[in-house]
Design a protein around this motif. Structure first.
Motif, PDB file in Angstrom:
ATOM      1  N   LEU A 214       0.830  -0.913   0.625  1.00  0.00           N
ATOM      2  CA  LEU A 214       0.064  -0.177   0.036  1.00  0.00           C
ATOM      3  C   LEU A 214       1.023   1.045  -0.576  1.00  0.00           C
ATOM      4  O   LEU A 214       1.778   1.259   1.195  1.00  0.00           O
ATOM      5  N   LEU A 215       0.625   1.612  -1.700  1.00  0.00           N
ATOM      6  CA  LEU A 215       1.700   2.439  -0.989  1.00  0.00           C
ATOM      7  C   LEU A 215       0.813   4.264  -1.418  1.00  0.00           C
ATOM      8  O   LEU A 215       1.384   5.690  -1.471  1.00  0.00           O
ATOM      9  N   LYS A 216      -0.411   3.789  -1.730  1.00  0.00           N
ATOM     10  CA  LYS A 216      -1.410   5.146  -2.204  1.00  0.00           C
ATOM     11  C   LYS A 216      -2.002   5.730  -1.361  1.00  0.00           C
ATOM     12  O   LYS A 216      -2.782   4.946  -0.265  1.00  0.00           O
ATOM     13  N   PRO A 217      -2.972   7.182  -1.327  1.00  0.00           N
ATOM     14  CA  PRO A 217      -3.612   7.971  -0.462  1.00  0.00           C
ATOM     15  C   PRO A 217      -4.804   6.346  -0.203  1.00  0.00           C
ATOM     16  O   PRO A 217      -5.384   6.395  -1.143  1.00  0.00           O
ATOM     17  N   VAL A 218      -5.356   6.818   1.259  1.00  0.00           N
ATOM     18  CA  VAL A 218      -6.896   6.031   1.466  1.00  0.00           C
ATOM     19  C   VAL A 218      -6.825   6.825   3.048  1.00  0.00           C
ATOM     20  O   VAL A 218      -6.081   7.204   3.624  1.00  0.00           O
ATOM     21  N   VAL A 241       4.710  -3.935   3.021  1.00  0.00           N
ATOM     22  CA  VAL A 241       5.007  -2.360   2.945  1.00  0.00           C
ATOM     23  C   VAL A 241       3.753  -1.338   2.420  1.00  0.00           C
ATOM     24  O   VAL A 241       3.371  -1.493   1.354  1.00  0.00           O
ATOM     25  N   VAL A 242       4.017  -0.611   3.319  1.00  0.00           N
ATOM     26  CA  VAL A 242       2.957   0.199   3.504  1.00  0.00           C
ATOM     27  C   VAL A 242       3.345   1.759   3.775  1.00  0.00           C
ATOM     28  O   VAL A 242       4.516   1.705   4.999  1.00  0.00           O
ATOM     29  N   VAL A 243       2.725   2.691   2.958  1.00  0.00           N
ATOM     30  CA  VAL A 243       3.085   4.428   2.937  1.00  0.00           C
ATOM     31  C   VAL A 243       2.065   4.559   3.586  1.00  0.00           C
ATOM     32  O   VAL A 243       0.574   4.403   2.998  1.00  0.00           O
ATOM     33  N   ALA A 244       1.824   5.704   4.527  1.00  0.00           N
ATOM     34  CA  ALA A 244       0.533   6.304   5.512  1.00  0.00           C
ATOM     35  C   ALA A 244       0.419   7.811   4.692  1.00  0.00           C
ATOM     36  O   ALA A 244       1.704   8.703   5.617  1.00  0.00           O
ATOM     37  N   THR A 245       0.200   7.956   3.731  1.00  0.00           N
ATOM     38  CA  THR A 245       0.764   9.634   3.173  1.00  0.00           C
ATOM     39  C   THR A 245      -0.585  10.791   3.536  1.00  0.00           C
ATOM     40  O   THR A 245      -1.361  10.348   4.588  1.00  0.00           O
ATOM     41  N   GLU A 246      -0.582  11.758   4.005  1.00  0.00           N
ATOM     42  CA  GLU A 246      -1.406  13.050   5.335  1.00  0.00           C
ATOM     43  C   GLU A 246      -2.949  12.321   4.533  1.00  0.00           C
ATOM     44  O   GLU A 246      -3.271  12.176   3.356  1.00  0.00           O
ATOM     45  N   GLY A 247      -3.135  12.680   5.835  1.00  0.00           N
ATOM     46  CA  GLY A 247      -4.936  12.634   5.370  1.00  0.00           C
ATOM     47  C   GLY A 247      -5.115  10.741   6.144  1.00  0.00           C
ATOM     48  O   GLY A 247      -6.378  10.428   6.254  1.00  0.00           O
ATOM     49  N   SER A 248      -4.240  10.157   5.695  1.00  0.00           N
ATOM     50  CA  SER A 248      -4.660   8.326   5.943  1.00  0.00           C
ATOM     51  C   SER A 248      -3.815   7.969   7.683  1.00  0.00           C
ATOM     52  O   SER A 248      -3.174   8.639   8.136  1.00  0.00           O
ATOM     53  N   ARG A 355      14.016   4.367  -0.464  1.00  0.00           N
ATOM     54  CA  ARG A 355      14.336   2.962  -1.507  1.00  0.00           C
ATOM     55  C   ARG A 355      14.439   1.590  -0.786  1.00  0.00           C
ATOM     56  O   ARG A 355      13.775   0.031  -1.082  1.00  0.00           O
ATOM     57  N   GLY A 356      15.654   1.370  -0.366  1.00  0.00           N
ATOM     58  CA  GLY A 356      16.060   0.275   0.325  1.00  0.00           C
ATOM     59  C   GLY A 356      15.125  -0.338   1.320  1.00  0.00           C
ATOM     60  O   GLY A 356      14.716  -1.759   1.421  1.00  0.00           O
ATOM     61  N   PHE A 357      14.697   0.173   2.414  1.00  0.00           N
ATOM     62  CA  PHE A 357      13.831   1.065   3.767  1.00  0.00           C
ATOM     63  C   PHE A 357      12.354   0.239   2.551  1.00  0.00           C
ATOM     64  O   PHE A 357      11.731  -0.897   3.547  1.00  0.00           O
ATOM     65  N   LEU A 358      11.969   0.103   1.812  1.00  0.00           N
ATOM     66  CA  LEU A 358      10.819  -0.279   1.102  1.00  0.00           C
ATOM     67  C   LEU A 358      11.456  -1.147  -0.399  1.00  0.00           C
ATOM     68  O   LEU A 358       9.915  -1.251  -0.641  1.00  0.00           O
ATOM     69  N   ASN A 359      12.184  -2.258   0.232  1.00  0.00           N
ATOM     70  CA  ASN A 359      12.312  -2.538  -0.934  1.00  0.00           C
ATOM     71  C   ASN A 359      11.457  -4.265  -0.386  1.00  0.00           C
ATOM     72  O   ASN A 359      11.162  -4.605   0.317  1.00  0.00           O
ATOM     73  N   THR A 360      11.230  -4.425  -1.841  1.00  0.00           N
ATOM     74  CA  THR A 360       9.878  -5.208  -2.314  1.00  0.00           C
ATOM     75  C   THR A 360      10.669  -6.644  -3.097  1.00  0.00           C
ATOM     76  O   THR A 360       9.479  -7.805  -3.664  1.00  0.00           O
ATOM     77  N   ASP A 361      11.868  -6.425  -2.679  1.00  0.00           N
ATOM     78  CA  ASP A 361      12.062  -7.555  -3.843  1.00  0.00           C
ATOM     79  C   ASP A 361      11.931  -9.236  -2.980  1.00  0.00           C
ATOM     80  O   ASP A 361      11.866 -10.168  -3.964  1.00  0.00           O
ATOM     81  N   ILE A 362      12.148  -8.862  -1.964  1.00  0.00           N
ATOM     82  CA  ILE A 362      11.965 -10.696  -1.037  1.00  0.00           C
ATOM     83  C   ILE A 362      11.175 -10.687  -1.365  1.00  0.00           C
ATOM     84  O   ILE A 362      11.042 -12.236  -1.387  1.00  0.00           O
ATOM     85  N   MET A 363       9.708 -10.258  -2.111  1.00  0.00           N
ATOM     86  CA  MET A 363       8.219 -10.453  -2.394  1.00  0.00           C
ATOM     87  C   MET A 363       8.065 -11.238  -3.273  1.00  0.00           C
ATOM     88  O   MET A 363       7.109 -12.066  -3.424  1.00  0.00           O
ATOM     89  N   ASP A 374       7.844  -0.090  -8.157  1.00  0.00           N
ATOM     90  CA  ASP A 374       8.830   0.864  -8.008  1.00  0.00           C
ATOM     91  C   ASP A 374       8.578   1.902  -9.001  1.00  0.00           C
ATOM     92  O   ASP A 374       9.317   3.330  -8.110  1.00  0.00           O
ATOM     93  N   LYS A 375       8.004   2.315  -9.857  1.00  0.00           N
ATOM     94  CA  LYS A 375       6.869   3.613 -10.142  1.00  0.00           C
ATOM     95  C   LYS A 375       5.868   4.454  -8.979  1.00  0.00           C
ATOM     96  O   LYS A 375       6.472   5.441  -8.931  1.00  0.00           O
ATOM     97  N   GLN A 376       5.817   3.324  -8.280  1.00  0.00           N
ATOM     98  CA  GLN A 376       4.710   4.262  -7.038  1.00  0.00           C
ATOM     99  C   GLN A 376       5.866   4.742  -6.050  1.00  0.00           C
ATOM    100  O   GLN A 376       5.563   5.756  -5.393  1.00  0.00           O
ATOM    101  N   ILE A 377       6.896   4.424  -5.457  1.00  0.00           N
ATOM    102  CA  ILE A 377       7.951   4.560  -4.829  1.00  0.00           C
ATOM    103  C   ILE A 377       8.822   5.884  -5.326  1.00  0.00           C
ATOM    104  O   ILE A 377       9.027   7.212  -4.527  1.00  0.00           O
ATOM    105  N   ASP A 378       8.950   6.320  -6.959  1.00  0.00           N
ATOM    106  CA  ASP A 378       9.488   7.526  -7.003  1.00  0.00           C
ATOM    107  C   ASP A 378       8.316   8.429  -7.141  1.00  0.00           C
ATOM    108  O   ASP A 378       8.402   9.249  -6.523  1.00  0.00           O
TER     109      ASP A 378
END
Length: 386
Positions: A214-218, A241-248, A355-363, A374-378
């Protein structure tokens, strides 16, 4: 967790027409699906399911080893699926499970036949197309004895859709010596409320491997899938691998209950708060020996935001082996300085660390999906001016 008022959403009357060819979707919707890991070109998929709003609009299997259909059709075909349907999740657990039970819109039924080794991923997508739509789904996955499969499920809004509610029940059954890799990518928007309720059982020698991105706002997400390891030598692994943007506001985690000897589990979560709030839960319970479990919750705060890490270990017998690591903090200055000393500017150094912290290669994700992540991380890094 903020209150979700289901009366604010339309739970009836939002049907969509069937879609024979996913390439007929608009370019905008195809792009939204791709950002949730779902492709319109089915040459790399063994089976595919798409639900829009309150209708199953596409369902197709190209592999004799995979049976896939709308849950309503499966209930008719298999006399209510009494051994499986609503056996792991309590229909009266809360208002969200009751809504899904009382007013079922659809959801996918996936059965991988005994001994089948499915080469290409099975894909499913649950999409909110209309504004303020309420979506009730029930998903049922059965991996029969000795079978192996990878399911990629994407949850997304259509292009331009801002608000909606997704209530999703999922029940997983991994039979003896079977293996399921289940990859979920969420691509919601700023005003969507999400309430998955998921549970699974794994029998002797079975494996359940879960990847969550989850990298996009919700606006508001609450999920806590629970897996029971009920047979000897069964395994469960969760990677998030999770990102909480403003308001999430994200209240999430995973639970594994080891009910048999020789069981193993691992829960690993990488979270970033870049303006939003994350409650990151994890629970491992061990009730037989030998059994081994490890829980890891790592959180980064970029700018503002808040992270609670709540690890729980529950051992009831002498000899169980349970461990956990949890940390919440900011990027260490010495790490930035180390990279700057090797020629990077501060933004590049921060970007490399994230980018290293949000590494999804292990998946072990498919290459095309990995590129989209990777595009979303950018995009995340750009939006935070890293």
């Amino acid at each position: 967790m903020s209150k979700v008022d289901l009366k604010n959403f339309k739970f009836d009357g939002l049907q969509q027409e069937a879609i024979t060819d996913l390439n007929a979707l608009s370019e905008e919707d195809k792009d939204q699906l791709l950002m949730a890991g779902v492709v319109s070109d089915l040459s790399t998929r063994s089976a595919s399911y798409l639900q829009m709003d309150q209708s199953a609009v596409h369902c197709q299997s190209k592999d004799d080893g995979v049976e896939i259909m709308d849950i309503k059709e499966a209930l008719k075909k298999y006399d209510g699926l009494k051994e499986y349907y609503w056996t792991l999740v309590d229909k009266d657990k809360d208002e969200f499970t009751r809504s899904a039970h009382d007013n079922l819109h659809g959801g996918y039924f996936i059965r991988v036949k005994a001994g089948a080794k499915i080469k290409d991923p099975i894909q499913s997508c649950l999409m909110l197309k209309s504004e303020n739509v309420g979506q009730n789904v029930h998903n049922l996955v059965i991996i029969e004895e000795g079978a192996e499969a990878h399911i990629i499920t994407g949850c997304s809004v259509a292009h331009g859709t801002k608000s909606g509610a997704h209530l999703g029940i999922s029940e997983f059954f991994v039979k003896k010596n079977a293996s399921l890799t289940f990859t979920m990518v969420h691509n919601w928007s700023e005003s969507v409320a999400v309430r998955p309720r998921s549970a699974g059982v794994v029998e002797e020698g079975g494996k359940f491997l879960s990847n969550y991105v989850l990298l996009k706002p919700v606006k508001d997400l609450q999920m806590y899938p629970s897996i029971e390891l009920n047979g000897p030598d069964s395994v469960a692994r969760f990677n998030s691998v999770v990102v909480a943007t403003e308001g999430s506001h994200l209240d999430m985690g995973n639970r594994v209950i080891m009910n048999a000897p020789e069981t193993r589990c691992e829960i690993i979560a990488r979270t970033i708060a870049s303006g939003g709030t994350i409650i990151n839960r994890g629970h491992i319970a061990a009730h037989h020996t030998p059994s081994k479990g490890h829980l890891e919750c790592q959180g980064l705060i970029l700018g503002s935001g808040r992270i609670w890490a709540i690890p729980e270990l529950d051992g009831s017998l002498e000899g169980v082996e349970l461990s956990h690591e949890a940390s919440v903090g900011k990027i260490a200055q010495d790490e930035i300085e180390y990279l700057m000393a090797r020629g990077m500017d501060e933004d590049e150094a921060t970007s490399t660390i994230v980018r290293g912290f949000l590494n999804t290669d292990i998946m072990g994700l498919p290459e095309r999906l990995q590129k989209e992540i990777d595009k979303q991380i950018d995009e995340l890094q750009s939006s935070n001016a890293m």
